[in-house]
Design a protein around this motif. Structure first.
Motif, PDB file in Angstrom:
ATOM      1  N   ILE A   1      -2.566 132.531  25.658  1.00 43.31           N
ATOM      2  CA  ILE A   1      -2.944 131.265  25.614  1.00 43.31           C
ATOM      3  C   ILE A   1      -2.032 130.391  24.944  1.00 43.31           C
ATOM      4  O   ILE A   1      -1.151 130.633  24.252  1.00 43.31           O
ATOM      5  CB  ILE A   1      -4.668 131.235  24.830  1.00 43.31           C
ATOM      6  CG1 ILE A   1      -4.247 131.475  23.502  1.00 43.31           C
ATOM      7  CG2 ILE A   1      -5.472 132.054  25.247  1.00 43.31           C
ATOM      8  CD1 ILE A   1      -5.512 131.062  22.622  1.00 43.31           C
TER       9      ILE A   1
ATOM     10  N   ARG B   1      -2.553 140.325  24.966  1.00 41.03           N
ATOM     11  CA  ARG B   1      -3.832 140.434  25.314  1.00 41.03           C
ATOM     12  C   ARG B   1      -4.353 138.733  25.440  1.00 41.03           C
ATOM     13  O   ARG B   1      -5.584 138.719  26.080  1.00 41.03           O
ATOM     14  CB  ARG B   1      -4.471 141.112  24.067  1.00 41.03           C
ATOM     15  CG  ARG B   1      -4.561 142.593  24.188  1.00 41.03           C
ATOM     16  CD  ARG B   1      -5.443 143.344  23.375  1.00 41.03           C
ATOM     17  NE  ARG B   1      -4.543 143.087  21.971  1.00 41.03           N
ATOM     18  CZ  ARG B   1      -5.304 142.740  20.968  1.00 41.03           C
ATOM     19  NH1 ARG B   1      -6.348 142.522  21.053  1.00 41.03           N
ATOM     20  NH2 ARG B   1      -4.673 142.658  19.738  1.00 41.03           N
ATOM     21  N   HIS B   2      -3.369 137.897  24.779  1.00 36.98           N
ATOM     22  CA  HIS B   2      -4.311 136.644  24.644  1.00 36.98           C
ATOM     23  C   HIS B   2      -3.159 135.594  25.225  1.00 36.98           C
ATOM     24  O   HIS B   2      -2.422 134.848  24.305  1.00 36.98           O
ATOM     25  CB  HIS B   2      -4.804 136.258  23.390  1.00 36.98           C
ATOM     26  CG  HIS B   2      -5.778 137.312  22.850  1.00 36.98           C
ATOM     27  ND1 HIS B   2      -7.142 137.083  23.571  1.00 36.98           N
ATOM     28  CD2 HIS B   2      -5.693 137.986  22.104  1.00 36.98           C
ATOM     29  CE1 HIS B   2      -7.683 137.846  22.918  1.00 36.98           C
ATOM     30  NE2 HIS B   2      -7.175 138.830  21.976  1.00 36.98           N
TER      31      HIS B   2
ATOM     32  N   PHE C   1     -12.758 129.510  20.717  1.00 40.01           N
ATOM     33  CA  PHE C   1     -12.376 130.957  21.419  1.00 40.01           C
ATOM     34  C   PHE C   1     -13.727 131.858  21.062  1.00 40.01           C
ATOM     35  O   PHE C   1     -14.070 132.037  19.803  1.00 40.01           O
ATOM     36  CB  PHE C   1     -11.270 131.659  20.752  1.00 40.01           C
ATOM     37  CG  PHE C   1     -10.787 133.115  21.026  1.00 40.01           C
ATOM     38  CD1 PHE C   1     -10.260 133.304  22.257  1.00 40.01           C
ATOM     39  CD2 PHE C   1     -11.270 134.127  20.454  1.00 40.01           C
ATOM     40  CE1 PHE C   1     -10.201 134.739  22.758  1.00 40.01           C
ATOM     41  CE2 PHE C   1     -10.893 135.277  20.982  1.00 40.01           C
ATOM     42  CZ  PHE C   1     -10.374 135.564  22.127  1.00 40.01           C
TER      43      PHE C   1
ATOM     44  N   GLY D   1     -14.535 135.971  21.483  1.00 34.93           N
ATOM     45  CA  GLY D   1     -13.632 137.211  22.017  1.00 34.93           C
ATOM     46  C   GLY D   1     -14.753 138.290  22.100  1.00 34.93           C
ATOM     47  O   GLY D   1     -16.033 138.122  21.639  1.00 34.93           O
TER      48      GLY D   1
ATOM     49  N   PHE E   1      -8.916 138.380  17.376  1.00 21.62           N
ATOM     50  CA  PHE E   1      -7.785 137.564  17.648  1.00 21.62           C
ATOM     51  C   PHE E   1      -7.755 136.356  16.724  1.00 21.62           C
ATOM     52  O   PHE E   1      -6.504 136.033  16.453  1.00 21.62           O
ATOM     53  CB  PHE E   1      -8.152 136.966  19.242  1.00 21.62           C
ATOM     54  CG  PHE E   1      -7.089 135.872  19.435  1.00 21.62           C
ATOM     55  CD1 PHE E   1      -5.889 135.782  19.646  1.00 21.62           C
ATOM     56  CD2 PHE E   1      -7.705 134.443  19.683  1.00 21.62           C
ATOM     57  CE1 PHE E   1      -5.110 135.002  19.795  1.00 21.62           C
ATOM     58  CE2 PHE E   1      -6.778 133.393  19.877  1.00 21.62           C
ATOM     59  CZ  PHE E   1      -5.592 133.499  19.918  1.00 21.62           C
TER      60      PHE E   1
ATOM     61  N   ASP F   1     -12.426 142.496  18.883  1.00 20.50           N
ATOM     62  CA  ASP F   1     -11.097 141.876  19.056  1.00 20.50           C
ATOM     63  C   ASP F   1     -11.016 140.971  18.085  1.00 20.50           C
ATOM     64  O   ASP F   1     -11.569 139.841  18.207  1.00 20.50           O
ATOM     65  CB  ASP F   1     -10.975 141.317  20.658  1.00 20.50           C
ATOM     66  CG  ASP F   1      -9.789 140.807  20.800  1.00 20.50           C
ATOM     67  OD1 ASP F   1      -8.775 140.826  19.791  1.00 20.50           O
ATOM     68  OD2 ASP F   1      -9.324 140.137  21.765  1.00 20.50           O
TER      69      ASP F   1
ATOM     70  N   LEU G   1       0.177 139.604  20.119  1.00 22.50           N
ATOM     71  CA  LEU G   1      -0.841 138.818  20.680  1.00 22.50           C
ATOM     72  C   LEU G   1      -0.863 138.230  22.229  1.00 22.50           C
ATOM     73  O   LEU G   1      -1.679 138.191  22.622  1.00 22.50           O
ATOM     74  CB  LEU G   1      -1.059 137.631  19.604  1.00 22.50           C
ATOM     75  CG  LEU G   1      -2.103 138.025  18.387  1.00 22.50           C
ATOM     76  CD1 LEU G   1      -2.210 136.510  17.504  1.00 22.50           C
ATOM     77  CD2 LEU G   1      -3.456 138.425  18.819  1.00 22.50           C
ATOM     78  N   GLU G   2       0.410 137.982  22.214  1.00 22.51           N
ATOM     79  CA  GLU G   2       0.742 137.456  23.570  1.00 22.51           C
ATOM     80  C   GLU G   2       0.178 138.300  24.772  1.00 22.51           C
ATOM     81  O   GLU G   2      -0.360 137.763  26.031  1.00 22.51           O
ATOM     82  CB  GLU G   2       2.187 137.333  23.852  1.00 22.51           C
ATOM     83  CG  GLU G   2       2.657 136.456  25.095  1.00 22.51           C
ATOM     84  CD  GLU G   2       4.089 137.067  25.597  1.00 22.51           C
ATOM     85  OE1 GLU G   2       4.706 137.399  24.585  1.00 22.51           O
ATOM     86  OE2 GLU G   2       4.303 136.863  26.711  1.00 22.51           O
TER      87      GLU G   2
END
Lengths: 300, 155
Positions: A211, A208-209, A171, A173, A179, A177, A205-206
């Motif tokens: 994944i 913005r990310h 990752f 970012g 993350f 951020d 978190l979900e």
């Protein structure tokens, strides 16, 4: 075709004209289907016996019913912070109003109820000439309390070790951020069995990310916290993003969540997929599939 | 041992989510959620906290059964026998169920509005989406449907 109360707009009318009789045919087939909310409740084993009829069960397990429920399941609109506070205030108010009535009121209530019950028994016994044992059953609703006997499931739930996907390990970012730092905190909560805490952090978190790892551990946190119904959607999202390494894990835990939330047909189908391929869950999946299959058969 | 408020904060979202999946409206789900926590408060001294949120979930499920028992509209499904149509579904139905470009939520919006005849507001209430979101999903789904029809003589 009769439009709904808010009418069709121009785009809708154009497409509907194009579909012609075919849409009417689909409408006629589903004209008498039970409402989606009822189907969803049936699937989650939340209907009283008298409503859980063959028709409702069949509709909830049909391809159409499952597709309807699938769509409803994917929408999550959690309580906002304000909603949480408002509900808490409501619960507190109910608690206070119960407390105000307190012991004297309860004493009066019990004396009244006992006296009324005694009079009713005397009247009925006099009228029927029978013993009190022959009294009709009470029409008072049975108080709904949590069952003490935990339900038994075919699929065992064991907490998996935390491992990260390539998506997180590689990752990159933006500078502001953090993350990875936030994900680490959420996973620390997961490791420490603070599943509600992990779920809260992963839910933030979900947004913005979106994944794999976020959905996967969000689903697992809910599942391990006893919220199987809430675990299904994040696990399904994780399944759509999983690489080969994680795919069998996600399939297995999704099946666990589905079984525990009453979605036995889906759990069985998922286990059948796992059983067909070579993976660490194959053997368990084949055995569990057979067991679920037999529990899905209607009693002869 | 955690306080009532700690337990409320920890479990309220899961309990509400579960309640929302069992009943048709957000308001009823809120009712079930607050009833469950009220029951928790009453039983706090005797409850093994390690059984949470399972205990709360069971209360919600039982309350949902009571809710459905009281509902009158749904009673009409009690008497009817199961009628599985023996004929093949029209191609449009197959398209609705099988089109891969439709996400589950698009499909559900389409079904509720065009097959079950709901208004946009009713679709929004049933799904938990806003009316604007429903409108967007319907627009997208209609554009796929139009493409499918224009791309071939049949769907």
């Amino acid at each position: 075709m009769k439009p709904p109360a808010d009418g069709w707009n121009r785009d809708e009318r154009a497409v509907l004209d194009m579909l012609g009789d075919e849409l009417e045919a689909v409408r006629a087939r589903h004209h008498d289907d039970p409402p989606a909310a009822l189907l969803r409740a049936a699937q989650a084993d939340a209907l009283p016996e008298e409503l859980n009829t063959e028709k409702v069960r069949a509709a909830s397990q049909s391809e159409w019913g499952r597709a309807l429920i699938d769509g409803l399941d994917t929408v999550e609109r959690p309580l906002s912070g304000d909603d949480e506070q408002r509900l808490l205030a409501r619960v507190r108010k109910a608690i206070r109003s119960g407390d105000r009535s307190g012991v004297p009121w309860n004493w009066v209530r019990w004396v009244t109820i006992t006296a009324a019950a005694a009079i009713a028994i005397v009247v009925v016994v006099k009228r029927t000439g029978n013993s009190p044992a022959a009294l009709p059953a009470s029409t008072e609703p049975v108080p709904t309390v949590a069952q003490s006997e935990p339900p038994r499931f075919v699929l065992a739930l064991e907490k998996p070790e935390v491992k990260l996907s390539a998506a997180v390990l590689t990752f990159r970012g933006a500078g502001d951020d953090d993350f990875v730092g936030q994900l680490t905190k959420a996973l620390d909560a997961f490791r420490a069995n603070d599943y509600a805490g992990a779920d809260r952090q992963l839910t933030v978190l979900e947004k913005r990310h979106p994944i794999f790892d976020v959905y996967y551990y969000q689903g697992l946190s809910r599942l391990l916290a006893g919220d199987a119904a809430g675990a299904v959607v994040p696990l399904q999202k994780a399944a759509s993003l999983a690489d080969r390494l994680f795919a069998p894990d996600v399939q297995w835990f999704t099946a666990v969540a589905e079984e525990r939330s009453g979605q036995l047909t889906r759990a069985r189908d998922r286990l059948a997929d796992l059983c067909r391929t070579s993976n660490p869950y194959s053997q368990r999946a084949c055995e569990a599939q057979k067991q679920l299959e037999s529990s899905l058969k209607p009693p002869s | 041992m955690d306080t009532f408020e700690d337990l409320y904060r920890r479990h309220v979202q899961a309990v509400f989510r579960f309640a929302r999946s069992l009943v048709g409206s957000r308001e009823t789900a809120e009712d079930l959620t607050s009833e469950a926590f009220l029951a928790l408060h009453r039983n706090l001294a005797s409850i093994d906290q390690s059984q949470l949120p399972g205990w709360l979930i069971t209360v919600v499920r039982n309350r949902a059964r009571d809710h459905w028992r009281r509902s009158t509209v749904e009673q009409r499904y009690v008497q009817q026998a199961s009628e599985t149509p023996a004929v093949e579904p029209p191609q449009l139905e197959r398209w609705l169920l099988e089109c891969r470009d439709l996400k589950p939520v698009h499909r559900t919006c389409l079904m509720l509005r065009y097959v079950h005849g709901m208004t946009r507001a009713e679709v929004a209430a049933a799904t938990g989406l806003s009316e604007i979101q429903v409108k967007g999903h319907l627009q997208y789904a209609l554009s796929l449907l139009r493409k499918a029809y224009l791309g071939a003589d049949t769907v």
